[in-house]
Scaffold this active site. Sequence first.
Site, PDB file in Angstrom:
ATOM      1  N   HIS A 100     -13.879 -24.058   1.897  1.00  0.00           N
ATOM      2  CA  HIS A 100     -13.031 -23.039   2.522  1.00  0.00           C
ATOM      3  C   HIS A 100     -11.764 -22.929   1.668  1.00  0.00           C
ATOM      4  O   HIS A 100     -11.322 -23.925   1.077  1.00  0.00           O
ATOM      5  CB  HIS A 100     -12.691 -23.537   3.929  1.00  0.00           C
ATOM      6  CG  HIS A 100     -11.965 -22.578   4.816  1.00  0.00           C
ATOM      7  ND1 HIS A 100     -10.621 -22.308   4.684  1.00  0.00           N
ATOM      8  CD2 HIS A 100     -12.387 -21.850   5.873  1.00  0.00           C
ATOM      9  CE1 HIS A 100     -10.254 -21.458   5.632  1.00  0.00           C
ATOM     10  NE2 HIS A 100     -11.306 -21.156   6.357  1.00  0.00           N
ATOM     11  N   ASP A 155     -12.666 -32.357   5.060  1.00  0.00           N
ATOM     12  CA  ASP A 155     -12.352 -31.211   5.905  1.00  0.00           C
ATOM     13  C   ASP A 155     -13.388 -31.183   7.027  1.00  0.00           C
ATOM     14  O   ASP A 155     -14.532 -30.778   6.804  1.00  0.00           O
ATOM     15  CB  ASP A 155     -12.388 -29.940   5.045  1.00  0.00           C
ATOM     16  CG  ASP A 155     -12.290 -28.664   5.873  1.00  0.00           C
ATOM     17  OD1 ASP A 155     -12.332 -28.745   7.120  1.00  0.00           O
ATOM     18  OD2 ASP A 155     -12.191 -27.581   5.268  1.00  0.00           O
ATOM     19  N   GLN A 199     -15.503 -27.981  10.755  1.00  0.00           N
ATOM     20  CA  GLN A 199     -16.764 -27.519  11.353  1.00  0.00           C
ATOM     21  C   GLN A 199     -17.638 -28.659  11.859  1.00  0.00           C
ATOM     22  O   GLN A 199     -18.689 -28.397  12.429  1.00  0.00           O
ATOM     23  CB  GLN A 199     -17.578 -26.705  10.317  1.00  0.00           C
ATOM     24  CG  GLN A 199     -16.934 -25.417   9.890  1.00  0.00           C
ATOM     25  CD  GLN A 199     -16.880 -24.362  10.991  1.00  0.00           C
ATOM     26  OE1 GLN A 199     -17.632 -24.411  11.967  1.00  0.00           O
ATOM     27  NE2 GLN A 199     -15.988 -23.405  10.845  1.00  0.00           N
ATOM     28  N   LYS A 211     -11.355 -25.067  17.065  1.00  0.00           N
ATOM     29  CA  LYS A 211     -12.805 -25.056  16.827  1.00  0.00           C
ATOM     30  C   LYS A 211     -13.488 -26.148  17.636  1.00  0.00           C
ATOM     31  O   LYS A 211     -14.676 -26.397  17.491  1.00  0.00           O
ATOM     32  CB  LYS A 211     -13.084 -25.207  15.334  1.00  0.00           C
ATOM     33  CG  LYS A 211     -12.591 -23.997  14.539  1.00  0.00           C
ATOM     34  CD  LYS A 211     -12.801 -24.131  13.058  1.00  0.00           C
ATOM     35  CE  LYS A 211     -12.277 -22.870  12.364  1.00  0.00           C
ATOM     36  NZ  LYS A 211     -12.370 -22.954  10.916  1.00  0.00           N
ATOM     37  N   CYS A 256     -13.683 -16.860   4.175  1.00  0.00           N
ATOM     38  CA  CYS A 256     -12.678 -17.662   3.462  1.00  0.00           C
ATOM     39  C   CYS A 256     -13.332 -18.631   2.485  1.00  0.00           C
ATOM     40  O   CYS A 256     -12.856 -19.761   2.306  1.00  0.00           O
ATOM     41  CB  CYS A 256     -11.772 -18.440   4.424  1.00  0.00           C
ATOM     42  SG  CYS A 256     -10.877 -17.401   5.564  1.00  0.00           S
TER      43      CYS A 256
HETATM   44  C1  LIG Z   1     -11.653 -22.900   9.950  1.00  0.00           C
HETATM   45  C2  LIG Z   1     -11.766 -23.773   8.766  1.00  0.00           C
HETATM   46  C3  LIG Z   1     -10.634 -24.211   8.082  1.00  0.00           C
HETATM   47  C4  LIG Z   1      -9.254 -23.767   8.444  1.00  0.00           C
HETATM   48  O1  LIG Z   1      -8.945 -24.108   9.755  1.00  0.00           O
HETATM   49  P1  LIG Z   1      -7.627 -23.502  10.437  1.00  0.00           P
HETATM   50  O2  LIG Z   1      -7.820 -23.807  11.869  1.00  0.00           O
HETATM   51  O3  LIG Z   1      -7.643 -22.035  10.148  1.00  0.00           O
HETATM   52  O4  LIG Z   1      -6.474 -24.197   9.819  1.00  0.00           O
HETATM   53  C5  LIG Z   1     -10.817 -25.052   7.015  1.00  0.00           C
HETATM   54  N1  LIG Z   1     -12.037 -25.454   6.642  1.00  0.00           N
HETATM   55  C6  LIG Z   1     -13.147 -25.068   7.280  1.00  0.00           C
HETATM   56  C7  LIG Z   1     -14.474 -25.563   6.839  1.00  0.00           C
HETATM   57  C8  LIG Z   1     -13.053 -24.196   8.357  1.00  0.00           C
HETATM   58  O5  LIG Z   1     -14.150 -23.795   8.987  1.00  0.00           O
END
Ligand SMILES: *Cc1c(COP(=O)(O)O)cnc(C)c1O
Length: 406
Positions: free
Chosen positions: A123, A200, A203, A226, A364
Amino acid sequence: MNGMIADIRAQFPALDQQVNGKPLVYLDNGATTQKPQCVIDALVHYYQQDNSNVHRGAHTLSDRATGYFENARKTVQTFLNARKAEEIVWTRGTTEAINLVAATWGADNISAGDVILVTAMEHHANIVPWQMLCEKTGATLKAIPVNDQGELDMEAYARMLTPEVKLVACVHVSNALGTINPVADIIRMAHDNGAITLIDGAQSVAHWDIDVQALEADFFAFSGHKLFAPTGIGVLYGREELLNAMPPYQTGGEMIEHVSFEKTTFNKLPYKFEAGTPHIAGAIGLAAAIDFLNGLDRPALAKHEDAIMARVSELCAQNDDLRVIGNASHKASVFSFLLQGAHPADVGTLLDQQGIAVRTGHHCAMPIMDQYAIPGTIRASFTFYNTLEEVDALFKGLEKAKMFLL
Ligand SMILES: *Cc1c(COP(=O)(O)O)cnc(C)c1O
């Protein structure tokens, strides 16, 4: 519909509505999840009864708010199986958590000649902060390649782990492809090479339990929204010894121990990284969401999500007009695809007219879209409150869209 899922759905008021005259089919959980009533109630209760600033304990409401706020931190600590609550830093979300590490750990530890590894499926939140850091320091950003199925090339990764690599920043589950990356292996290999890792987890947290100690993660970031919690709250987990050695991020109130015009000394963990009044209600809402999840049979829900993806595969196999983007053998409940000849945005609009919410575009993650030579995809991202009937509705919706577009 499965009774367990019906009971769960009943707790999410936003799912029970009509959109464009049709029952809402919400398949955009990768962008944000809906909130259960208990999370909404926790927010309302806080503002109705306990609203006060934290850590300024001169009165009862402030004590109460501080208690809830710090208990929320403990809830996250247990959720991630972190050793200490001090290792849980509140942020606005995944994006801010990664920026925090880049601005603090990065500033202290990255210099000219160093290499930062990310993957080709990141992302933008896990690319751009490192790119900026590299520009500032003279370090180099490199991407571990991804094959046509959407899987990381682990042999290439092994080859790329040279002594110059100081950090490996990797997405746990790709929001664009659904790929589940083997992060335990990725972390172990990075450590054998003397590198630090950032995962990260934006998800992954909603789909299964995370254990940062078992993973031996150095940094792990996720967003509340999320995970069935409010927007504007997220978490950076960092190993205590790393966080202690890092300079502060933003500066101001709350993060200081003592301020004079000659010198300021900084507060202890985690407050050193939490300048200003935090998102108190958000933290309380996130804890309520985690309590809610803890009350569910998560292994059974993971099986239900597997059944959803099996149904997606079955229906895809009957449909020659679909091109699936991302066919990793380990995949979360993300279905990213193209309808031959149609622009993803047009398909999204036609689905919305039928009450079906999907996301269209580059998600993104432009670099991986470039690799597939596509501008974007249509993405249906599922979670445990989705049903097999909703999968069927999506494919029926696509049939209708085809009549207009193909
Ligand atoms: C949504 C997402 C982000 C960013 O999260 P925010 O809540 O917008 O800060 C980063 N990495 C992944 C894989 C995402 O799905």
